[in-house]
Design an enzyme around this catalytic site. Sequence first.
Site, PDB file in Angstrom:
ATOM      1  CE  LYS A 138      50.213  40.678  94.586  1.00 40.06           C
ATOM      2  NZ  LYS A 138      51.455  41.157  93.838  1.00 40.06           N
ATOM      3  NE  ARG A 156      59.113  42.390  94.002  1.00 38.57           N
ATOM      4  CZ  ARG A 156      57.767  42.812  94.007  1.00 38.57           C
ATOM      5  NH1 ARG A 156      57.210  43.720  94.866  1.00 38.57           N
ATOM      6  NH2 ARG A 156      56.942  42.031  93.088  1.00 38.57           N
ATOM      7  CE1 TYR A 192      43.913  54.049 125.231  1.00 36.64           C
ATOM      8  CE2 TYR A 192      43.814  53.301 122.952  1.00 36.64           C
ATOM      9  CZ  TYR A 192      43.702  52.925 124.328  1.00 36.64           C
ATOM     10  OH  TYR A 192      43.044  51.745 124.531  1.00 36.64           O
ATOM     11  CG  MET A 239      43.688  46.695 118.471  1.00 38.95           C
ATOM     12  SD  MET A 239      44.318  45.282 119.649  1.00 38.95           S
ATOM     13  CE  MET A 239      46.020  45.911 120.392  1.00 38.95           C
TER      14      MET A 239
HETATM   15  C1  LIG Z   1      51.099  41.826  92.675  1.00 45.10           C
HETATM   16  C2  LIG Z   1      51.468  41.150  91.397  1.00 45.10           C
HETATM   17  C3  LIG Z   1      50.923  41.457  90.107  1.00 45.10           C
HETATM   18  C4  LIG Z   1      49.722  42.413  89.957  1.00 45.10           C
HETATM   19  O1  LIG Z   1      50.031  43.741  90.204  1.00 45.10           O
HETATM   20  P1  LIG Z   1      49.049  44.836  90.185  1.00 45.10           P
HETATM   21  O2  LIG Z   1      49.801  46.315  90.397  1.00 45.10           O
HETATM   22  O3  LIG Z   1      48.021  44.820  91.555  1.00 45.10           O
HETATM   23  O4  LIG Z   1      48.151  44.728  88.994  1.00 45.10           O
HETATM   24  C5  LIG Z   1      50.994  40.953  88.875  1.00 45.10           C
HETATM   25  N1  LIG Z   1      52.321  40.275  89.044  1.00 45.10           N
HETATM   26  C6  LIG Z   1      53.079  40.009  89.879  1.00 45.10           C
HETATM   27  C7  LIG Z   1      54.297  39.359  89.927  1.00 45.10           C
HETATM   28  C8  LIG Z   1      52.548  40.364  91.037  1.00 45.10           C
HETATM   29  O5  LIG Z   1      53.381  40.014  92.097  1.00 45.10           O
END
Ligand SMILES: *Cc1c(COP(=O)(O)O)cnc(C)c1O
Length: 391
Positions: free
Chosen positions: A44, A142, A276, A324
């Site tokens: 992801k 979640r 800045y 930036m």
């Molecule tokens: C991001 C994620 C993982 C991996 O998590 P890590 O801590 O990076 O190993 C596994 N399962 C789900 C559902 C996730 O969202």
Amino acid sequence: MGRMTYEDSGMLRAYAGIDLDALRANVRTLRAKAPGAAFMAVLKADAYGHGMVPCARAAREAGADWLGTATPEEALALRAAGLGGRVLCWLWTPGGPWRACVDADIDVTVSARWALTEVTLAARAAGRPARVQLKIDAGLGRNGAQPADWPDLVHAARAAERDGLIRVTGVWAHFSCADEPGHPSIDRELAVFRRALRQAEDAGLTPEVRHIANSPGTLTLPESHFDLVRPGVAMYGISPVPQLGGPADFGLRPVMTLAARLASVKRVPGGHGVSYGHHYVTPGETTLALVPLGYADGVPRHASSAGPVLVAGKWRTVAGRVAMDQFVVDLGGDAASPGDEAVLFGPGDDGEPTAEDWARAAGTIAYEIVTRVGARVPRVYAGAGPVAGNG
Ligand SMILES: *Cc1c(COP(=O)(O)O)cnc(C)c1O
């Protein structure tokens, strides 16, 4: 082992070097920690900033059985790039691309009745069963079905399976505090997950894979491995449990190096304000070097006057605010030239800082440091075979 040389970085302003040999070695190391389980490479967020498609190919080469993404769009992009085999995605909203995922043979996650309804409609339209994994909220709070809603969801899923609309291929959950060894939630969540698995079986479901382990679970909780492990950050060579040790302590090697070429080196008098707000003022006559990376490139503004960078052989600290597109370092009496390399982070074995050092400087976690490296920074691959460039 020295830091990788990125031949393709040429005279780029800046680059994120991605060591695919390290990624492959990390996959093999993690698979060896969970020898009885299948391996899902979590890709992801553009592979945590490392580039999704080259990382997916490298993970497959090293034996990843599954690829995992958050959104269905990410999963569809893997298919569009020609990646076959099993792919799971989990973050859905109403009206999502269910039909496209069924057609592309992607396993989809269902956490609620509305999603089951939408996926069965898509399967009917596609004329083929959808592969569905059911998610229980074991305590993270979640996504996932609440335990109170779980029996209803598994019975409805079993009914859809009997109607030939879906095949339930998996049941899974996600830990809340697996990165805190000994945290009481770990055993509690494992117990909730086991009860959810029993209820799914009692309803007649026969999932191929049951899974809950993220990187910390894969590395520190063998009892969490079940049929499949889903490591993300550890595959990129970042320790998921920094209080237990760095990457090398787990046999892992950081995959990303973030570097830039100095855009300016100049002498300035003492008492000269820098960047800045003039939060840094030169203590005497000195040499300032300009690093052409800023918060648009993912360098955290929170690391103003704190972030470390290797320039001219020494660790320096960001002088004043991160802007930036750029920040400044004070070289004191040391010499450097425009075009010299500044290394923000890398594996650490040539004396450069690591992503973990930046996380500490910015009050965050290393996950965020690598994931936020911006689209303006080209990814340059080493160990890729045919793959190179910003793919
Ligand atoms: C991001 C994620 C993982 C991996 O998590 P890590 O801590 O990076 O190993 C596994 N399962 C789900 C559902 C996730 O969202």
